[in-house]
Design an enzyme around this catalytic site. Sequence first.
Site, PDB file in Angstrom:
ATOM      1  N   HIS A 110       0.844  -1.202   0.000  1.00 17.96           N
ATOM      2  CA  HIS A 110       0.000   0.000   0.000  1.00 17.96           C
ATOM      3  C   HIS A 110       0.879   1.252   0.000  1.00 17.96           C
ATOM      4  O   HIS A 110       0.648   2.203  -0.748  1.00 17.96           O
ATOM      5  CB  HIS A 110      -0.878   0.065   1.260  1.00 17.96           C
ATOM      6  CG  HIS A 110      -1.939  -0.988   1.362  1.00 17.96           C
ATOM      7  ND1 HIS A 110      -2.116  -1.765   2.483  1.00 17.96           N
ATOM      8  CD2 HIS A 110      -2.910  -1.371   0.490  1.00 17.96           C
ATOM      9  CE1 HIS A 110      -3.143  -2.573   2.293  1.00 17.96           C
ATOM     10  NE2 HIS A 110      -3.638  -2.360   1.092  1.00 17.96           N
ATOM     11  N   ARG A 141      -1.998  -5.870  -8.389  1.00 13.45           N
ATOM     12  CA  ARG A 141      -0.881  -6.765  -8.098  1.00 13.45           C
ATOM     13  C   ARG A 141      -0.697  -7.810  -9.188  1.00 13.45           C
ATOM     14  O   ARG A 141       0.405  -8.144  -9.576  1.00 13.45           O
ATOM     15  CB  ARG A 141      -1.102  -7.499  -6.766  1.00 13.45           C
ATOM     16  CG  ARG A 141      -0.913  -6.622  -5.571  1.00 13.45           C
ATOM     17  CD  ARG A 141      -1.464  -7.266  -4.344  1.00 13.45           C
ATOM     18  NE  ARG A 141      -2.898  -7.472  -4.499  1.00 13.45           N
ATOM     19  CZ  ARG A 141      -3.730  -7.735  -3.510  1.00 13.45           C
ATOM     20  NH1 ARG A 141      -3.274  -7.850  -2.292  1.00 13.45           N
ATOM     21  NH2 ARG A 141      -5.008  -7.893  -3.736  1.00 13.45           N
ATOM     22  N   LYS A 143     -17.304  -6.615   6.743  1.00 11.40           N
ATOM     23  CA  LYS A 143     -16.062  -7.313   7.105  1.00 11.40           C
ATOM     24  C   LYS A 143     -15.817  -7.150   8.609  1.00 11.40           C
ATOM     25  O   LYS A 143     -16.168  -6.134   9.185  1.00 11.40           O
ATOM     26  CB  LYS A 143     -14.873  -6.704   6.357  1.00 11.40           C
ATOM     27  CG  LYS A 143     -14.838  -7.038   4.881  1.00 11.40           C
ATOM     28  CD  LYS A 143     -13.538  -6.528   4.263  1.00 11.40           C
ATOM     29  CE  LYS A 143     -13.515  -6.751   2.762  1.00 11.40           C
ATOM     30  NZ  LYS A 143     -12.318  -6.152   2.127  1.00 11.40           N
ATOM     31  N   SER A 156      -3.019  -7.538   3.025  1.00  7.85           N
ATOM     32  CA  SER A 156      -3.239  -7.439   4.475  1.00  7.85           C
ATOM     33  C   SER A 156      -3.598  -8.816   5.033  1.00  7.85           C
ATOM     34  O   SER A 156      -3.157  -9.185   6.129  1.00  7.85           O
ATOM     35  CB  SER A 156      -4.378  -6.458   4.766  1.00  7.85           C
ATOM     36  OG  SER A 156      -4.068  -5.186   4.272  1.00  7.85           O
TER      37      SER A 156
END
Length: 170
Positions: free
Chosen positions: A24, A97, A48, A135
């Site tokens: 990040h 990514r 979440k 993460s």
Amino acid sequence: MSLIKHDFTVAVCPGSFDPVTNGHLDIISRAADIFDKVIVTIANNSSKTPLFSVEERKQLLTEVTSHLPNVEVDSFSGLLITYISKKQANVIIKGLRAVSDFEYEMQMASINHKLNDKIETFFMMTNPKFSYLSSSIVKEIARYDGPIADLVPDAVESAIKAKLKENKPI
Ligand code: PNS
């Protein structure tokens, strides 16, 4: 509308940041080199169950971006596009990514374009050395007591270790 016509470009970098990783930070600092102002904003997404509260994530992000004077940290609820209009920003920044990120991000960019075609989504390729990083991966390694020092800033490593000491399930 052309981006070039804006005298002052404000980019919003949205995400869960639970917690912020070196991947990040790479995207945020590169965006800060390009745009006049970058607002890193944490989605307060109730679907979440996060490890860190929004306030804790904000504190960590503020600490690890403190060397970047044109970066501001915030949070939002609801639609990203509504938040962006409120902030009078012009651009959404997303890091990619791998090809696996592409389909979801293309859907998000397309729906955001449909909701407001004045706001552009810009994709930046993550530095290949962080292409495997997320993460969730960091939390998974930490849960089994593996090394995370190369994956997250020092402040985040300490904060995760503190959560482990509290016996917080991660
Ligand atoms: O780090 P993440 O979890 O991949 O971030 C996803 C995020 C927060 C950028 C995305 O879920 C989002 O924009 N949420 C806000 C709600 C919204 O505007 N959704 C898109 C239109 S349905």
